[in-house]
Design a protein around this motif. Structure first.
Motif, PDB file in Angstrom:
ATOM      1  N   LYS A 102      69.539 -29.129 -14.317  1.00 16.90           N
ATOM      2  CA  LYS A 102      71.126 -28.964 -14.283  1.00 16.90           C
ATOM      3  C   LYS A 102      71.472 -30.063 -12.874  1.00 16.90           C
ATOM      4  N   LEU A 103      72.039 -30.746 -11.828  1.00 18.30           N
ATOM      5  CA  LEU A 103      72.633 -31.334 -10.915  1.00 18.30           C
ATOM      6  C   LEU A 103      74.038 -29.710 -10.656  1.00 18.30           C
ATOM      7  N   SER A 104      73.432 -29.399  -9.458  1.00 11.07           N
ATOM      8  CA  SER A 104      74.964 -28.599  -9.198  1.00 11.07           C
ATOM      9  C   SER A 104      75.329 -28.801  -7.968  1.00 11.07           C
ATOM     10  N   SER A 105      76.190 -28.055  -7.678  1.00  9.04           N
ATOM     11  CA  SER A 105      76.870 -28.377  -6.959  1.00  9.04           C
ATOM     12  C   SER A 105      76.935 -28.275  -5.447  1.00  9.04           C
ATOM     13  N   GLU A 106      77.169 -28.469  -3.651  1.00  6.04           N
ATOM     14  CA  GLU A 106      77.129 -27.989  -3.018  1.00  6.04           C
ATOM     15  C   GLU A 106      77.431 -26.612  -2.775  1.00  6.04           C
ATOM     16  N   ASP A 107      77.754 -25.846  -3.258  1.00  8.40           N
ATOM     17  CA  ASP A 107      78.012 -24.565  -3.251  1.00  8.40           C
ATOM     18  C   ASP A 107      77.222 -23.660  -3.299  1.00  8.40           C
ATOM     19  N   ILE A 124      77.457 -17.830   4.383  1.00  5.96           N
ATOM     20  CA  ILE A 124      78.737 -17.439   3.703  1.00  5.96           C
ATOM     21  C   ILE A 124      80.063 -17.723   4.331  1.00  5.96           C
ATOM     22  N   ASN A 125      80.345 -18.089   5.422  1.00  7.52           N
ATOM     23  CA  ASN A 125      81.741 -18.268   5.805  1.00  7.52           C
ATOM     24  C   ASN A 125      82.664 -19.635   4.692  1.00  7.52           C
ATOM     25  N   LYS A 166      85.888 -18.990   2.284  1.00  3.16           N
ATOM     26  CA  LYS A 166      86.711 -20.263   2.506  1.00  3.16           C
ATOM     27  C   LYS A 166      86.474 -21.310   0.865  1.00  3.16           C
ATOM     28  N   THR A 167      85.662 -21.078   0.461  1.00  2.12           N
ATOM     29  CA  THR A 167      86.186 -21.924  -1.197  1.00  2.12           C
ATOM     30  C   THR A 167      87.172 -21.566  -1.435  1.00  2.12           C
ATOM     31  N   GLU A 168      87.169 -19.845  -1.349  1.00  2.00           N
ATOM     32  CA  GLU A 168      87.768 -19.417  -2.977  1.00  2.00           C
ATOM     33  C   GLU A 168      87.143 -18.644  -3.985  1.00  2.00           C
ATOM     34  N   LYS A 169      86.465 -19.405  -4.305  1.00  2.95           N
ATOM     35  CA  LYS A 169      85.360 -19.507  -5.986  1.00  2.95           C
ATOM     36  C   LYS A 169      84.712 -18.043  -5.356  1.00  2.95           C
ATOM     37  N   TYR A 170      84.406 -17.840  -4.385  1.00  2.00           N
ATOM     38  CA  TYR A 170      83.641 -17.203  -4.202  1.00  2.00           C
ATOM     39  C   TYR A 170      84.467 -15.363  -3.318  1.00  2.00           C
ATOM     40  N   ASP A 171      83.809 -14.491  -3.573  1.00  2.48           N
ATOM     41  CA  ASP A 171      84.070 -13.169  -2.717  1.00  2.48           C
ATOM     42  C   ASP A 171      82.992 -12.570  -2.151  1.00  2.48           C
TER      43      ASP A 171
END
Length: 262
Positions: A24-29, A54-55, A59-64
């Motif tokens: 399945k096509l994934s996003s850049e992140d 990592i930065n 910055k996307t705030e979807k990940y910690d």
């Protein structure tokens, strides 16, 4: 475009068929997470590149940190090595990446309890590859010593230069520099005791050399004069002659300073 590239690659290899897995096509992140997971385990990318990846995710705030660590199958401590340096001087990082200087040392330099001028002094030497991470580690350890805190701010750079110039790995020599600089600024018992024990040990080594008859018996007249001159100089430093102003009053009554020949 990628499918066409694969087709020509198979054609070049003479393959008539090949098994393909369609994902399945994934996003850049998501692709960055997948790449990061691989790179953290293989370590083919530099610390600078891993830090950027990592930065970007943070910055996307979807990940910690916790979620990235889980997805990449590493500990949070591993990620924190890169995250702790987020507020490091960006100019250091830019220049360091160009010269190939290791990334993590900049975090150590940044965390030193020194003035910005002294930090820049160390960073410049490291960027230009005049010192390595091992020397940074020595400076980091030295800066935590009690004796280091007693050194006046204006003498810190001189003390750091002495450690750097000698590229010291033996930590007792580093302590000697610290206590010597500390004691030059002001008296304190701990520094004085350290220096006194150091002098005693050095004198014992000299005494041991003097007990070697094949050394003493073959000392030339010139060499003997050199030794005597140096020893006399040491005795004068230890027991400096009294100035006229320091003589007791009762002695001054019996002596006329104008009659002295010096």
């Amino acid at each position: 475009m990628m499918v066409i590239g694969v087709f020509f690659a198979l054609q070049f290899l003479g393959k008539l068929k090949a098994d393909c897995i369609i994902e399945k096509l994934s996003s850049e992140d998501e692709r960055i997470v997948k790449r990061l997971s691989m790179e953290l385990h293989t370590k083919r990318r530099t610390a600078y590149q891993l830090e950027k990846m990592i930065n970007h995710l943070l910055k996307t705030e979807k990940y910690d940190v916790k979620s990235i660590a889980g997805l990449c199958n590493v500990t949070e401590k591993t990620l924190n090595k890169y995250i702790q340096g987020l507020d490091v001087n960006l100019e250091w990082i830019r220049r360091g990446e160009k010269t190939g200087a290791g990334r993590h040392a900049f975090t150590d330099i940044h965390s030193l309890n020194l003035s910005e001028e002294d930090k820049n002094f160390i960073a410049d030497l490291y960027i230009n590859r005049n010192i390595n991470k091992a020397i940074i580690d020595v400076i980091k350890k030295a800066a935590k010593e009690e004796a280091f805190e007693d050194i006046p701010e204006e003498n810190i750079k001189k003390c750091l230069s002495q450690i750097i110039d000698h590229q010291l790995k033996e930590y007792e020599q580093v302590k000697e520099i610290l206590y010597n600089n500390s004691l030059q600024a002001n008296y304190n018992e701990k520094a004085h005791t350290f220096m006194h024990n150091l002098v005693l040990n050095l004198l014992k080594r000299i005494e041991k050399s003097f007990k070697n008859k094949y050394y003493v018996n073959y000392v030339s007249i010139k060499q003997r004069d050199q030794l005597n001159k140096l020893l006399r100089s040491l005795f004068i430093l230890l027991n400096p002659p009294l100035k006229w102003s320091e003589f007791p009053k009762k002695d001054k009554l019996n002596r006329n300073p104008e009659d002295e020949t010096g």
